[in-house]
Every structure is written in structure tokens, then in C-alpha cells.
Design an enzyme around this catalytic site. Structure first.
Site, short mmCIF file in Angstrom:
data_model
loop_
_atom_site.label_atom_id
_atom_site.label_comp_id
_atom_site.label_asym_id
_atom_site.label_seq_id
_atom_site.Cartn_x
_atom_site.Cartn_y
_atom_site.Cartn_z
N THR A 200 0.84 -1.19 0.00
CA THR A 200 0.00 0.00 0.00
C THR A 200 0.88 1.25 0.00
O THR A 200 1.99 1.24 0.50
CB THR A 200 -0.88 -0.02 1.26
N ILE A 229 -13.26 -4.81 1.40
CA ILE A 229 -12.82 -3.43 1.60
C ILE A 229 -11.90 -3.39 2.81
O ILE A 229 -12.22 -3.94 3.87
CB ILE A 229 -14.02 -2.49 1.80
N ASP A 231 -8.69 -1.07 5.12
CA ASP A 231 -8.63 0.17 5.90
C ASP A 231 -8.34 1.41 5.07
O ASP A 231 -8.71 2.53 5.45
CB ASP A 231 -7.54 0.05 6.97
#
Length: 330
Positions: A200, A229, A231
Site C-alpha cells: 500500500t 474493503i 482500511d
């Protein structure tokens, strides 16, 4: 006010034996995007504009897990998500389930600026992107050969690959070679894996006016369920900005969600009176339970901080007074 500051991350959790050339490649990308942000801040750009620009740069490069190079679902497709938050007024925008939007962070910005909502997902987000004239591209653009290989390994191990890598005690860790899956396993989610997976991305900025902003973007987990989904698009969990600070998180999304990690940094600064680095250290130590994560943060006073309980975190940061650092390990 202490001037501008910026921090960038490329994910928490790194194979300790990640080949040197892969480490240097990641650091080059982080450094390049950091310097883009520095140049913009020196030119007087607003924090929210800088975090969007920097994350766009990270999304375009396949080294990390956002935009091109995103992790794949169990069907071999990409579902991307992102969020952005402007500490001035705590405005925010978030998106999930994107499959054709070239730069998810810019769509999140448009949700914030051009819609009456804070969060759009899947078909609704894609429709909004087309209404706004955002650049869209075929899903195949986001898929890299390396990630196809990692998905195959994940399926063979019947595992989900999280955004962190934890060496198995007593077992020699792996190289980036997918062929070492059996010989030199790492443990993730209780199952052995031995490949380098992308991470990420995020950026936090305080500008010369003392305003803070944060942005985070990801492809999520390798071999994730359709519709999952994490964080990164959740305001208060993966991303948060207010008049005190800005925070972007990375790591085990489910643990970050449970702990509302990003918001808690601001909360302990506000309610316990902690300084920025003290707040980051407190949250990493006390809020993750057994979860694995890291985060970057800036304060309105021009401070920069980071923390992680994983094996390394890709990061880069700089302040107006001349401090600069690009690193991976402790």
C-alpha cells in the site's frame, strides 16, 4: 508553526532477505515521489494538492500495491481503493471497488470536491468517474506478470497475502524468488508464503500555512474475496487529517480498522497531550493487539514521525529545516 513537512510510505512489512536491487528500486521510487512533493511545497502548494500528486506518482509506478501493480482478487482482477482527507475543515473523499480508474486517489479527491458524499464504491464510483471525465483504462493495465505469479502461489497455499511479511521463528527467510515457496517459508495468516509482495502507498503533508492532509491508496490483499474493503479508504482507520496532524496507515487492514488507527493518533495528541512521535509510538504499542501495521504522520508544527511493528516499512520523509530520510528498516 515549524514549516512544511512531508512523509511517504510504500507499505509496512518487508522480507528481511529482499534482494538489494529490489530494496534500491523501492527507495528510488519513494525518493522520486518525495522530491516531487518537496518541490511543490517549496513552491507554496497546499497540503491536499501535494498528497494527491505524490500518491498519483506512486499509483502510476508498478513497484507498489496501488494503481498499476495492484494486488489481485481471487478471480485475478483488480479492485482498488483510496481516500484523501484535508485537515482544513476535515473534508474527505473515498472510493472502493475501482477496476478501470487509472488514478484512484484523484477520484477520491473528486468525491470530496465535486460530490455531496464522502464515499463512493464499485459501480457508483465508476459511474461518477465517467461523469467527471476521469481517465479510465482497461483492467488489464493494472495487472503485472509478477502479481499473476503471486496470485498463483496464494491459491496453491490457500492463503490471502496480507500487506506485511513476518518471518517464521527459526526458519531462514526467503529471497524474492517464487520458486523458494517450500524451501524457505515466511508465515502469513498462519500459512507459509515466500514471495515479495507489493505494498500500500500513502502520503502525509503539512504545508507552509500549517494545514495538514493525508492520502492513502491500495489494491488490497492478494487473493482477496471479491468485494473486500480494507482500511485504506476508511476515514479514521487508514487515513485521517485534522488541524493537529495527518496520518496514513499500512499493514493488516482488519487490525487497522478495529483500532481506528489513524484517528487514534490525533486523539491521543488532543486528549492526552502527547507530541507527534509519542502519539505514534503509543498507538503502535497499545492499539494493534496482535495486528501488524505501520504509519506515517506529520503535525501542524512541521514535525514528521513514523512507527511500525512489522519487519520494516518502506518510507521517506523530509522537513523544511533540511531533514531528509529514505529507509526501510529500523
Amino acid at each position: 508553526m515549524g514549516g512544511w513537512a512531508i512523509a511517504v510510505h510504500g507499505g509496512a512489512g518487508v522480507d528481511p532477505n529482499l534482494p538489494a536491487e529490489r530494496q534500491e528500486e523501492a527507495k528510488r521510487v519513494l525518493s522520486r515521489c518525495l522530491h516531487l512533493g518537496i518541490a511543490a511545497l517549496r513552491g507554496g502548494a497546499a497540503a491536499v494538492d501535494v498528497v494527491e500528486m505524490v500518491v498519483r506518482g506512486l499509483e502510476t509506478d508498478p513497484v507498489f500495491n496501488s494503481g498499476r501493480g495492484s494486488a489481485l482478487t481471487r478471480r485475478g482482477t483488480v479492485e482498488m481503493e483510496a481516500s484523501i482527507m484535508d485537515g482544513r475543515g476535515r473534508r474527505c473523499g473515498a472510493v472502493s471497488g475501482l477496476s478501470t480508474v487509472k488514478n484512484p486517489i484523484s477520484l477520491a479527491r473528486l468525491v470530496m470536491d465535486k460530490s455531496p458524499h464522502s464515499y463512493l464504491a464499485f459501480d457508483g464510483a465508476e459511474e461518477f468517474a465517467r461523469e467527471q471525465g476521469v481517465e479510465v483504462i482497461d483492467n488489464s493495465y493494472f495487472i503485472t506478470e509478477e502479481n499473476v505469479g503471486m496470485l498463483k502461489l496464494a491459491k496453491e497455499a490457500n492463503s490471502i497475502l496480507f500487506d506485511y511479511r513476518v518471518p517464521v521463528p527459526g526458519v531462514e527467510t526467503c529471497s524474492a524468488s517464487a520458486g523458494s515457496m517450500v524451501d524457505n517459508p515466511l508465515q502469513m495468516n498462519g500459512l507459509p508464503i515466500s514471495i515479495y509482495a507489493p505494498e500500500t502507498v500513502g502520503c502525509v503533508v503539512v504545508d507552509s500555512g500549517g494545514w495538514c492532509a493525508a492520502a492513502t491508496s491500495t489494491g488490497g490483499l492478494m487473493n482477496k474475496m471479491i468485494g473486500r474493503i480494507g482500511d485504506s479508504p476508511l476515514i479514521g482507520s487508514g487515513t485521517y487529517a485534522c488541524d493537529l496532524c495527518a496520518v496514513s496507515c499500512t499493514g493488516e487492514g482488519e487490525a487497522i480498522i478495529r483500532s481506528t488507527l489513524a484517528r487514534d493518533v490525533a486523539a491521543v495528541m488532543e486528549y492526552k497531550g502527547l507530541g507527534l512521535q509519542e502519539a505514534v509510538d503509543y498507538i503502535i504499542k497499545n492499539r494493534l493487539d496482535e495486528g501488524q501495521a505501520g504509519l506515517i504522520a506529520v503535525s501542524r508544527n512541521g514535525e514528521v514521525a513514523y512507527g511500525f511493528n512489522t519487519t520494516g516499512m518502506f518510507r521517506a520523509c523530509a522537513t523544511e529545516d533540511g531533514f531528509m530520510d529514505v529507509g526501510i528498516w529500523e
